[in-house]
Scaffold this active site. Structure first.
Site, PDB file in Angstrom:
ATOM      1  N   GLY A  62       0.813  -1.217   0.000  1.00 40.09           N
ATOM      2  CA  GLY A  62       0.000   0.000   0.000  1.00 40.09           C
ATOM      3  C   GLY A  62       0.848   1.269   0.000  1.00 40.09           C
ATOM      4  N   GLY A  88       1.153  -1.145  10.158  1.00 42.62           N
ATOM      5  CA  GLY A  88       0.807   0.283  10.162  1.00 42.62           C
ATOM      6  C   GLY A  88       1.159   0.944   8.841  1.00 42.62           C
ATOM      7  CB  CYS A 146      -5.441  -0.616   6.402  1.00 42.62           C
ATOM      8  SG  CYS A 146      -4.116  -1.173   7.472  1.00 42.62           S
ATOM      9  CB  THR A 282      -0.378 -14.945   5.055  1.00 43.96           C
ATOM     10  OG1 THR A 282      -1.028 -13.751   5.494  1.00 43.96           O
ATOM     11  CG2 THR A 282       0.468 -15.472   6.191  1.00 43.96           C
TER      12      THR A 282
HETATM   13  C1  LIG Z   1       2.068  -8.124   6.729  1.00 44.51           C
HETATM   14  C2  LIG Z   1       0.861  -7.740   5.934  1.00 44.51           C
HETATM   15  C3  LIG Z   1       0.767  -6.464   5.337  1.00 44.51           C
HETATM   16  C4  LIG Z   1      -0.348  -6.089   4.598  1.00 44.51           C
HETATM   17  N1  LIG Z   1      -0.388  -4.855   4.015  1.00 44.51           N
HETATM   18  C5  LIG Z   1      -1.475  -4.509   3.230  1.00 44.51           C
HETATM   19  C6  LIG Z   1      -1.524  -3.260   2.537  1.00 44.51           C
HETATM   20  O1  LIG Z   1      -0.581  -2.458   2.574  1.00 44.51           O
HETATM   21  N2  LIG Z   1      -2.645  -2.960   1.813  1.00 44.51           N
HETATM   22  C7  LIG Z   1      -3.702  -3.837   1.727  1.00 44.51           C
HETATM   23  O2  LIG Z   1      -4.687  -3.527   1.059  1.00 44.51           O
HETATM   24  N3  LIG Z   1      -3.657  -5.026   2.344  1.00 44.51           N
HETATM   25  C8  LIG Z   1      -2.580  -5.389   3.101  1.00 44.51           C
HETATM   26  N4  LIG Z   1      -2.546  -6.630   3.714  1.00 44.51           N
HETATM   27  C9  LIG Z   1      -3.695  -7.554   3.571  1.00 44.51           C
HETATM   28  C10 LIG Z   1      -3.438  -8.588   2.484  1.00 44.51           C
HETATM   29  O3  LIG Z   1      -3.251  -7.995   1.217  1.00 44.51           O
HETATM   30  C11 LIG Z   1      -4.590  -9.607   2.406  1.00 44.51           C
HETATM   31  O4  LIG Z   1      -5.774  -8.915   2.103  1.00 44.51           O
HETATM   32  C12 LIG Z   1      -4.788 -10.351   3.710  1.00 44.51           C
HETATM   33  O5  LIG Z   1      -3.536 -10.678   4.271  1.00 44.51           O
HETATM   34  C13 LIG Z   1      -5.611 -11.633   3.550  1.00 44.51           C
HETATM   35  O6  LIG Z   1      -5.003 -12.554   2.669  1.00 44.51           O
HETATM   36  P1  LIG Z   1      -4.077 -13.782   3.166  1.00 44.51           P
HETATM   37  O7  LIG Z   1      -4.854 -14.519   4.205  1.00 44.51           O
HETATM   38  O8  LIG Z   1      -3.804 -14.575   1.924  1.00 44.51           O
HETATM   39  O9  LIG Z   1      -2.854 -13.169   3.721  1.00 44.51           O
HETATM   40  C14 LIG Z   1      -1.426  -7.010   4.457  1.00 44.51           C
HETATM   41  C15 LIG Z   1      -1.337  -8.289   5.044  1.00 44.51           C
HETATM   42  C16 LIG Z   1      -0.215  -8.664   5.770  1.00 44.51           C
HETATM   43  C17 LIG Z   1      -0.157 -10.040   6.370  1.00 44.51           C
END
Ligand SMILES: Cc1cc2nc3c(=O)[nH]c(=O)nc-3n(C[C@H](O)[C@H](O)[C@H](O)COP(=O)(O)O)c2cc1C
Ligand SMILES: Cc1cc2nc3c(=O)[nH]c(=O)nc-3n(C[C@H](O)[C@H](O)[C@H](O)COP(=O)(O)OP(=O)(O)OC[C@H]3O[C@@H](n4cnc5c(N)ncnc54)[C@H](O)[C@@H]3O)c2cc1C
Ligand code: FES
Lengths: 322, 261
Positions: A62, A88, A146, A282
């Site tokens: 992001g 954050g 977020c 993840t």
């Molecule tokens: C460490 C971390 C940082 C993330 N940063 C963002 C971000 O900057 N913008 C955003 O839209 N989602 C962010 N996400 C959310 C992920 O893009 C995703 O929507 C969420 O982790 C669910 O998918 P997953 O279970 O496959 O991880 C972040 C997730 C994690 C774990």
């Protein structure tokens, strides 16, 4: 026009192989497997481990108007089949993203989607404006979801009118395909999806992380400095799948499924439920080859099922009376 | 710099003390590139619980393509790792991180506490292999008791280093903490390398700062990716937050903010 023809030729599957191409609004993907924002850095972090040009799309971390330092540590904690994060939204800011990160991203043949976030409606549209016309940026994903920022963020993702306002503002500021990323931390996600669809989104992606927390009983302190954080990973997959299914039935826009996807079977569940594409989050951390393996696994599935085209299986979930 | 994801066979598994294990792994690509102070991310099982890889320092790297890891069982992941058998395959990503900087022949002191000893043996071997006069170099090792130290201490001694030990219970060497030994050593060294519990490193750093001796520290933080993607592994640096997996795990002590932690 000529360019468009070449582009689609490049994405044409080799003879005899199933066609994995999907379309997210005007954004053409060679396959439906993207990497999720915040879990793939700015892509270069993975260049030695992943063939980036085999992916369907890459969503970068992001980006905000100004650089953000993020939250104090500790920022991550593992939970059962998942993790909590309170990063954050640490990021380099839109200007350094354009000068420092885009030149590398431009060298990839995989479309790059830029995830954007702001503290105000004006900030969202200003970031979109600065990204307008930047070569190498294929689409925007608007993060209104977020859980780890105090200002604004939550309201944008939980109040339909606010979500619509942000969507409209970005729509006006940008000619790029516009994906709006929804939060699961709402009572009815369908209402949110409808709101951003009516406000001009080309697609919706869901879900972002679920708000959670973890406590260390010995110190009697929260395990994250921020106290609460976003839960992601396999633990959230059933919730994500249910929401994708509900939204896919309610809106006519393409839906991108996100949440706990690690294997081809996980991805297929989302596609059958109506997602036109998926994002792997993840899983990139514990298995950098997950996204590539999923592409291969979907190919194998289509061959086994005797399907020539991936689009033919999207939304073919059979329920009850079928 | 390049990292690899590799399935690595377990060739050897030694229990050095209760709860302390040494695994030898066939990891040719990682071994060929590894530098002292770098680490690997290990998937302890193929399933989803525990979900995240665990970071471990590269303890030794051999010309025949093997590496070894030294670890202590402290929780779920390390307990599962300890139960893996010879012949099993482990999924590794590495080598990761920056590693220690070393160049000239200035006398050095290596200070390891607990499993912080792990990366220092690799460093000691590398320094030794450059043909330097290792008897001018010091090694200070600390642990809870004799069992946790003896096999490791012997390996440093065999390379010609002057080794001093400290144990919590006094079962071998000095009864007490490593920093107690450091005052006597500091005047004769020009570079300190340390890895171990945070409090130990903090004391070492303060002593080095007073004596104006340069000190490199190797840090541990919780990591999800180890590759600079999750931004989860931050600690306080003098000029804002730093990412341990990418900018570290080795830092010059004066890059970090010691008072805040
Ligand atoms: C460490 C971390 C940082 C993330 N940063 C963002 C971000 O900057 N913008 C955003 O839209 N989602 C962010 N996400 C959310 C992920 O893009 C995703 O929507 C969420 O982790 C669910 O998918 P997953 O279970 O496959 O991880 C972040 C997730 C994690 C774990
Ligand atoms: C760069 C680096 C090198 C390391 N090298 C070694 C080594 O050579 N030998 C060794 O024994 N240990 C080493 N550690 C610490 C080792 O990673 C932890 O002991 C291990 O992750 C604990 O896992 P667990 O599942 O048993 O513990 P749990 O407490 O069940 O783990 C829960 C979570 O906390 C994390 N965690 C727990 N303790 C630590 C810690 N001290 N540091 C970082 N994360 C932690 C785990 O990775 C996991 O995500 C290193 C850590 C880092 C960051
Ligand atoms: S562990 Fe993910 S950025 Fe350092």
């Amino acid at each position: 026009m000529k360019e468009a023809v070449m582009e689609s030729a490049k994405n044409t599957p080799p003879c005899g192989m199933p066609d994995l191409r999907v379309q997210i609004g005007s954004l053409a993907l060679r396959n439906p497997v993207m990497t999720a924002s915040g879990t793939f850095g700015y892509a270069r972090e993975f260049e030695n481990l992943v063939d980036l040009n085999q992916l369907g799309g890459i969503v970068v971390k992001g980006i905000s108007l100004k650089p953000k330092p993020g939250n104090p540590p500790p920022r991550i904690v593992e939970t059962a089949c998942g993790m909590l994060n309170a990063i954050g939204l640490e990021n380099v800011g839109v200007d350094r993203f354009i000068t420092g990160k885009v030149p590398y991203l431009r060298t990839l043949s995989t479309p790059v989607v830029v995830n954007i976030l702001g503290d105000s409606v004006e900030e969202y549209s200003e970031i979109a404006r600065r990204l307008e016309g930047v070569e190498g940026v294929a689409a925007l994903e608007v993060n209104i979801s977020c859980p780890n920022v105090k200002k604004g963020g939550v309201a944008f993702g939980t109040v339909p009118e606010m979500a619509a306002k942000v969507t409209e503002a970005v729509r006006q500021a940008s000619s790029l395909p516009l994906i709006v990323k929804l939060s699961p931390n709402v009572t009815d996600i369908v209402v949110m999806a409808r709101a951003v669809a009516d406000a001009g989104a080309d697609a919706v992606s869901l879900i972002n992380t679920l708000i959670g927390m973890a406590i260390d009983p010995v110190s009697r302190r929260p395990r994250l400095a921020n106290v609460i954080g976003g839960l992601s990973g396999p633990a959230i997959k059933p919730v994500a799948l249910r929401m994708v299914w509900q939204v896919a039935q309610a809106v006519s826009l393409p839906v991108i499924g996100i949440g706990g996807i690690t294997t081809a079977d996980d991805a297929l569940e989302f596609l059958l439920a109506g997602a036109s594409a998926v994002q792997v989050g993840t899983a990139n951390f514990y298995d950098p080859s997950a996204a590539e393996n999923i592409v291969q696994g979907i190919t194998n599935y289509l061959q086994e099922q005797g399907e020539d085209r991936l689009v033919d299986i999207i939304g073919t979930l059979k329920t009850g009376t079928d | 710099m390049s990292e690899f994801q590799q399935k690595c066979s377990i060739l050897g598994r030694d229990c050095l003390a209760p709860d302390i294990f040494r695994l030898t792994l066939q990891a040719p690509k990682i071994a060929a590139d590894a530098r002292p102070g770098q680490f690997v991310m290990v998937r302890v099982i193929d399933g989803l619980d525990p979900l995240l890889r665990r970071p471990f320092s590269i303890h030794r790297s051999f010309a025949d393509g093997n590496i070894s890891l030294l670890f202590k069982v402290i929780g779920k992941g390390t307990a599962m790792l300890a139960r893996r058998c010879i012949g099993d395959q482990l999924d590794l990503v590495g080598p990761l991180g920056n590693g220690f900087e070393f160049s000239d022949d200035r006398p050095v002191c290596l200070i390891g506490g607990g499993m912080g000893i792990a990366p220092l043996l690799f460093l000691a071997e590398q320094l030794h292999s450059t043909g330097r006069a290792t008897e001018k170099d010091h090694v200070l090792l600390g642990a809870r008791n004799k069992d946790e130290l003896t096999p490791l201490a012997d390996e440093f001694s065999a390379l010609g280093y002057t080794v001093q030990l400290a144990t919590d219970d006094g079962s071998i060497g000095h009864k007490g903490f490593i920093p107690d030994l450091l005052d006597f050593v500091l005047p004769s060294v020009e570079q300190v390398y340390t890895c171990g519990p945070h409090l130990m490193m903090k004391n070492v750093v303060l002593q080095c700062q007073q004596a104006e001796v340069n000190c490199q520290v190797s840090l541990e933080t919780h990591m999800a990716c180890g590759m600079g993607a999750c931004l989860g592994c931050t600690v306080n640096g003098k000029r804002g937050l730093v990412h341990v997996c990418k900018q570290g795990p080795v830092f010059n002590a004066d890059q970090l903010e010691w008072s805040l932690e």
